[in-house]
Design a protein around this motif. Structure first.
Motif, PDB file in Angstrom:
ATOM      1  N   VAL A 140     -12.326  -8.166   7.940  1.00  0.00           N
ATOM      2  CA  VAL A 140     -12.213  -9.336   8.818  1.00  0.00           C
ATOM      3  C   VAL A 140     -11.309  -9.056  10.012  1.00  0.00           C
ATOM      4  O   VAL A 140     -11.059  -9.944  10.816  1.00  0.00           O
ATOM      5  CB  VAL A 140     -11.654 -10.559   8.047  1.00  0.00           C
ATOM      6  CG1 VAL A 140     -12.668 -11.108   7.087  1.00  0.00           C
ATOM      7  CG2 VAL A 140     -10.361 -10.194   7.314  1.00  0.00           C
ATOM      8  N   PHE A 141     -10.813  -7.848  10.173  1.00  0.00           N
ATOM      9  CA  PHE A 141      -9.827  -7.541  11.206  1.00  0.00           C
ATOM     10  C   PHE A 141     -10.047  -6.107  11.680  1.00  0.00           C
ATOM     11  O   PHE A 141     -10.270  -5.220  10.854  1.00  0.00           O
ATOM     12  CB  PHE A 141      -8.417  -7.691  10.604  1.00  0.00           C
ATOM     13  CG  PHE A 141      -7.306  -7.750  11.607  1.00  0.00           C
ATOM     14  CD1 PHE A 141      -7.100  -8.898  12.352  1.00  0.00           C
ATOM     15  CD2 PHE A 141      -6.451  -6.678  11.784  1.00  0.00           C
ATOM     16  CE1 PHE A 141      -6.061  -8.968  13.265  1.00  0.00           C
ATOM     17  CE2 PHE A 141      -5.411  -6.734  12.694  1.00  0.00           C
ATOM     18  CZ  PHE A 141      -5.217  -7.882  13.443  1.00  0.00           C
ATOM     19  N   PRO A 142     -10.016  -5.847  12.993  1.00  0.00           N
ATOM     20  CA  PRO A 142     -10.228  -4.475  13.475  1.00  0.00           C
ATOM     21  C   PRO A 142      -9.205  -3.503  12.905  1.00  0.00           C
ATOM     22  O   PRO A 142      -8.057  -3.860  12.633  1.00  0.00           O
ATOM     23  CB  PRO A 142     -10.069  -4.609  14.994  1.00  0.00           C
ATOM     24  CG  PRO A 142     -10.380  -6.038  15.288  1.00  0.00           C
ATOM     25  CD  PRO A 142      -9.851  -6.793  14.101  1.00  0.00           C
ATOM     26  N   THR A 143      -9.615  -2.258  12.748  1.00  0.00           N
ATOM     27  CA  THR A 143      -8.750  -1.254  12.144  1.00  0.00           C
ATOM     28  C   THR A 143      -8.944   0.079  12.873  1.00  0.00           C
ATOM     29  O   THR A 143      -9.811   0.210  13.742  1.00  0.00           O
ATOM     30  CB  THR A 143      -9.077  -1.106  10.645  1.00  0.00           C
ATOM     31  OG1 THR A 143      -8.135  -0.222  10.042  1.00  0.00           O
ATOM     32  CG2 THR A 143     -10.472  -0.584  10.421  1.00  0.00           C
ATOM     33  N   LEU A 171      -4.154   4.682  14.328  1.00  0.00           N
ATOM     34  CA  LEU A 171      -3.241   3.777  13.642  1.00  0.00           C
ATOM     35  C   LEU A 171      -4.009   2.730  12.842  1.00  0.00           C
ATOM     36  O   LEU A 171      -5.001   2.179  13.316  1.00  0.00           O
ATOM     37  CB  LEU A 171      -2.328   3.074  14.651  1.00  0.00           C
ATOM     38  CG  LEU A 171      -1.415   3.966  15.495  1.00  0.00           C
ATOM     39  CD1 LEU A 171      -0.611   3.113  16.472  1.00  0.00           C
ATOM     40  CD2 LEU A 171      -0.479   4.785  14.613  1.00  0.00           C
ATOM     41  N   ASN A 172      -3.524   2.464  11.640  1.00  0.00           N
ATOM     42  CA  ASN A 172      -4.075   1.415  10.792  1.00  0.00           C
ATOM     43  C   ASN A 172      -2.917   0.725  10.076  1.00  0.00           C
ATOM     44  O   ASN A 172      -2.718   0.897   8.877  1.00  0.00           O
ATOM     45  CB  ASN A 172      -5.071   1.986   9.781  1.00  0.00           C
ATOM     46  CG  ASN A 172      -5.720   0.906   8.944  1.00  0.00           C
ATOM     47  OD1 ASN A 172      -5.744  -0.254   9.329  1.00  0.00           O
ATOM     48  ND2 ASN A 172      -6.226   1.283   7.782  1.00  0.00           N
ATOM     49  N   PRO A 173      -2.113  -0.059  10.815  1.00  0.00           N
ATOM     50  CA  PRO A 173      -0.918  -0.647  10.223  1.00  0.00           C
ATOM     51  C   PRO A 173      -1.228  -1.652   9.115  1.00  0.00           C
ATOM     52  O   PRO A 173      -2.217  -2.389   9.181  1.00  0.00           O
ATOM     53  CB  PRO A 173      -0.232  -1.341  11.406  1.00  0.00           C
ATOM     54  CG  PRO A 173      -0.805  -0.680  12.616  1.00  0.00           C
ATOM     55  CD  PRO A 173      -2.220  -0.340  12.244  1.00  0.00           C
ATOM     56  N   GLU A 174      -0.363  -1.673   8.129  1.00  0.00           N
ATOM     57  CA  GLU A 174      -0.444  -2.637   7.028  1.00  0.00           C
ATOM     58  C   GLU A 174       0.515  -3.790   7.317  1.00  0.00           C
ATOM     59  O   GLU A 174       1.701  -3.584   7.569  1.00  0.00           O
ATOM     60  CB  GLU A 174      -0.054  -1.956   5.716  1.00  0.00           C
ATOM     61  CG  GLU A 174      -0.101  -2.848   4.492  1.00  0.00           C
ATOM     62  CD  GLU A 174      -1.489  -2.949   3.882  1.00  0.00           C
ATOM     63  OE1 GLU A 174      -1.630  -3.659   2.869  1.00  0.00           O
ATOM     64  OE2 GLU A 174      -2.421  -2.311   4.421  1.00  0.00           O
ATOM     65  N   ALA A 232       5.312   4.434  11.452  1.00  0.00           N
ATOM     66  CA  ALA A 232       5.431   3.421  12.492  1.00  0.00           C
ATOM     67  C   ALA A 232       5.850   2.103  11.850  1.00  0.00           C
ATOM     68  O   ALA A 232       5.334   1.733  10.786  1.00  0.00           O
ATOM     69  CB  ALA A 232       4.120   3.248  13.241  1.00  0.00           C
ATOM     70  N   ASP A 233       6.782   1.445  12.481  1.00  0.00           N
ATOM     71  CA  ASP A 233       7.210   0.103  12.072  1.00  0.00           C
ATOM     72  C   ASP A 233       7.121  -0.792  13.303  1.00  0.00           C
ATOM     73  O   ASP A 233       7.752  -0.510  14.321  1.00  0.00           O
ATOM     74  CB  ASP A 233       8.637   0.113  11.531  1.00  0.00           C
ATOM     75  CG  ASP A 233       8.760   0.895  10.237  1.00  0.00           C
ATOM     76  OD1 ASP A 233       8.336   0.370   9.197  1.00  0.00           O
ATOM     77  OD2 ASP A 233       9.276   2.025  10.288  1.00  0.00           O
ATOM     78  N   PHE A 234       6.331  -1.849  13.204  1.00  0.00           N
ATOM     79  CA  PHE A 234       6.064  -2.695  14.357  1.00  0.00           C
ATOM     80  C   PHE A 234       6.527  -4.128  14.109  1.00  0.00           C
ATOM     81  O   PHE A 234       6.395  -4.664  13.010  1.00  0.00           O
ATOM     82  CB  PHE A 234       4.564  -2.733  14.657  1.00  0.00           C
ATOM     83  CG  PHE A 234       3.972  -1.406  15.029  1.00  0.00           C
ATOM     84  CD1 PHE A 234       4.434  -0.693  16.121  1.00  0.00           C
ATOM     85  CD2 PHE A 234       2.923  -0.871  14.287  1.00  0.00           C
ATOM     86  CE1 PHE A 234       3.883   0.529  16.474  1.00  0.00           C
ATOM     87  CE2 PHE A 234       2.355   0.348  14.635  1.00  0.00           C
ATOM     88  CZ  PHE A 234       2.838   1.050  15.724  1.00  0.00           C
ATOM     89  N   GLN A 235       7.033  -4.749  15.171  1.00  0.00           N
ATOM     90  CA  GLN A 235       7.275  -6.187  15.203  1.00  0.00           C
ATOM     91  C   GLN A 235       6.302  -6.760  16.217  1.00  0.00           C
ATOM     92  O   GLN A 235       6.302  -6.355  17.375  1.00  0.00           O
ATOM     93  CB  GLN A 235       8.727  -6.471  15.601  1.00  0.00           C
ATOM     94  CG  GLN A 235       9.750  -5.928  14.633  1.00  0.00           C
ATOM     95  CD  GLN A 235      11.162  -6.018  15.169  1.00  0.00           C
ATOM     96  OE1 GLN A 235      11.428  -6.758  16.115  1.00  0.00           O
ATOM     97  NE2 GLN A 235      12.073  -5.262  14.574  1.00  0.00           N
ATOM     98  N   TRP A 236       5.479  -7.686  15.790  1.00  0.00           N
ATOM     99  CA  TRP A 236       4.369  -8.175  16.589  1.00  0.00           C
ATOM    100  C   TRP A 236       4.447  -9.674  16.830  1.00  0.00           C
ATOM    101  O   TRP A 236       4.941 -10.437  16.001  1.00  0.00           O
ATOM    102  CB  TRP A 236       3.045  -7.949  15.856  1.00  0.00           C
ATOM    103  CG  TRP A 236       2.538  -6.548  15.818  1.00  0.00           C
ATOM    104  CD1 TRP A 236       2.932  -5.484  16.565  1.00  0.00           C
ATOM    105  CD2 TRP A 236       1.484  -6.069  14.963  1.00  0.00           C
ATOM    106  NE1 TRP A 236       2.204  -4.375  16.247  1.00  0.00           N
ATOM    107  CE2 TRP A 236       1.301  -4.702  15.258  1.00  0.00           C
ATOM    108  CE3 TRP A 236       0.682  -6.652  13.990  1.00  0.00           C
ATOM    109  CZ2 TRP A 236       0.353  -3.918  14.615  1.00  0.00           C
ATOM    110  CZ3 TRP A 236      -0.258  -5.878  13.345  1.00  0.00           C
ATOM    111  CH2 TRP A 236      -0.427  -4.527  13.654  1.00  0.00           C
ATOM    112  N   PHE A 237       3.894 -10.089  17.972  1.00  0.00           N
ATOM    113  CA  PHE A 237       3.389 -11.438  18.167  1.00  0.00           C
ATOM    114  C   PHE A 237       1.880 -11.303  18.317  1.00  0.00           C
ATOM    115  O   PHE A 237       1.388 -10.393  19.011  1.00  0.00           O
ATOM    116  CB  PHE A 237       3.985 -12.106  19.402  1.00  0.00           C
ATOM    117  CG  PHE A 237       5.425 -12.523  19.242  1.00  0.00           C
ATOM    118  CD1 PHE A 237       5.815 -13.343  18.198  1.00  0.00           C
ATOM    119  CD2 PHE A 237       6.386 -12.102  20.143  1.00  0.00           C
ATOM    120  CE1 PHE A 237       7.137 -13.727  18.038  1.00  0.00           C
ATOM    121  CE2 PHE A 237       7.705 -12.478  20.002  1.00  0.00           C
ATOM    122  CZ  PHE A 237       8.084 -13.294  18.947  1.00  0.00           C
TER     123      PHE A 237
END
Length: 251
Positions: A140-143, A171-174, A232-237
């Motif tokens: 249900v979400f691009p990867t 990249l395929n962040p969890e 990789a560690d991401f903070q997203w909006f």
């Protein structure tokens, strides 16, 4: 894909269709990020055979975190904007479309030759994240979003890259946390995500693509670096918008 990732995708679609009906908590935007119509500027045109009512454009802005590529760990000090889309085709299959990956320039710790030998300005190196056009459809979400990293220094020329269109860093962040918040009275998802599965290829095109310069960059960065050695560690909006609200991209 994690349950949280599925919830994020479903939530993004819901926000796209029902924006303004929720009563989320307020949040302070990082990097002076403010939701605007500019967030949808890079939404891709729908592919042939797409069913517009099932498609959402998904905008992600990375406002913090870090990424480790080989032996270099880079704090994300400039926003990284990712725009992708996903939905169903007329034959019932699911597809994704790439919009853009746009990142500001960031200074590499240690510069061209690493500490303790760095000389301010003389050895300063910057990196710039770019998209490669690669994206795949998930449940249900691009990867599997493909990126390449441009290394910027006068000695490296204009085509020094880690990764390429043909062989990207994928990249395929969890998703590890997810909250619905509000910025300027606009519902926005605040999320954190991690990825330790991606591999990083050798640099190429450095210093007129001379082998010696490419080798020096690869030694400095510890490349190539296999899956499991990078992080990789991401903070997203995150925002989403239905293509029913983007008719100029469906015709």
């Amino acid at each position: 894909m994690s349950v949280l990732a599925r919830r994020l995708a479903i939530g993004v679609a819901a926000v796209a269709l029902l924006a303004g009906t929720a009563a989320p908590a307020q949040a302070t935007a990082a990097y002076d990020y403010h939701p605007s119509d500019a967030d949808w500027a890079d939404c891709p045109r729908l592919p042939a055979g797409a069913a517009p009512d099932t498609w959402s454009c998904i905008f992600i802005i990375t406002v913090g975190g870090s990424i480790k590529l080989g032996s270099i760990t880079q704090d994300i000090s400039q926003p990284l904007r990712i725009t992708v889309a996903q939905g169903r085709l007329a034959d019932g299959g699911t597809a994704a479309a790439f919009g853009s990956v746009v990142g500001g320039r960031m200074k590499v710790p240690g510069g061209l030759i690493g500490k303790p030998f760095e000389v301010p300005k003389l050895t300063d190196v910057y990196v710039e994240t770019q998209g490669t056009g690669k994206v795949e459809a998930g449940p249900v979400f691009p990867t599997n979003v493909g990126i390449k990293i441009r290394m910027i220094h006068s000695l490296l020329g204009k085509k020094c890259y880690i990764g390429s269109d043909a062989a990207p860093i994928t990249l395929n962040p969890e998703i590890t946390s997810l909250d619905l918040t509000s910025i300027d009275d606009t519902p926005v998802f605040k999320a954190t995500a991690t990825d330790t599965t991606f591999a990083v290829p050798k640099a190429s095109g450095c210093g007129l693509n001379w082998g010696l310069v490419n080798t020096a960059v690869n030694l400095r960065a510890g490349l190539p670096s296999p899956s499991g050695e990078n992080a990789a560690d991401f903070q997203w909006f995150v925002r989403g918008k239905s293509y029913l609200e983007l008719p100029e991209l469906t015709s």
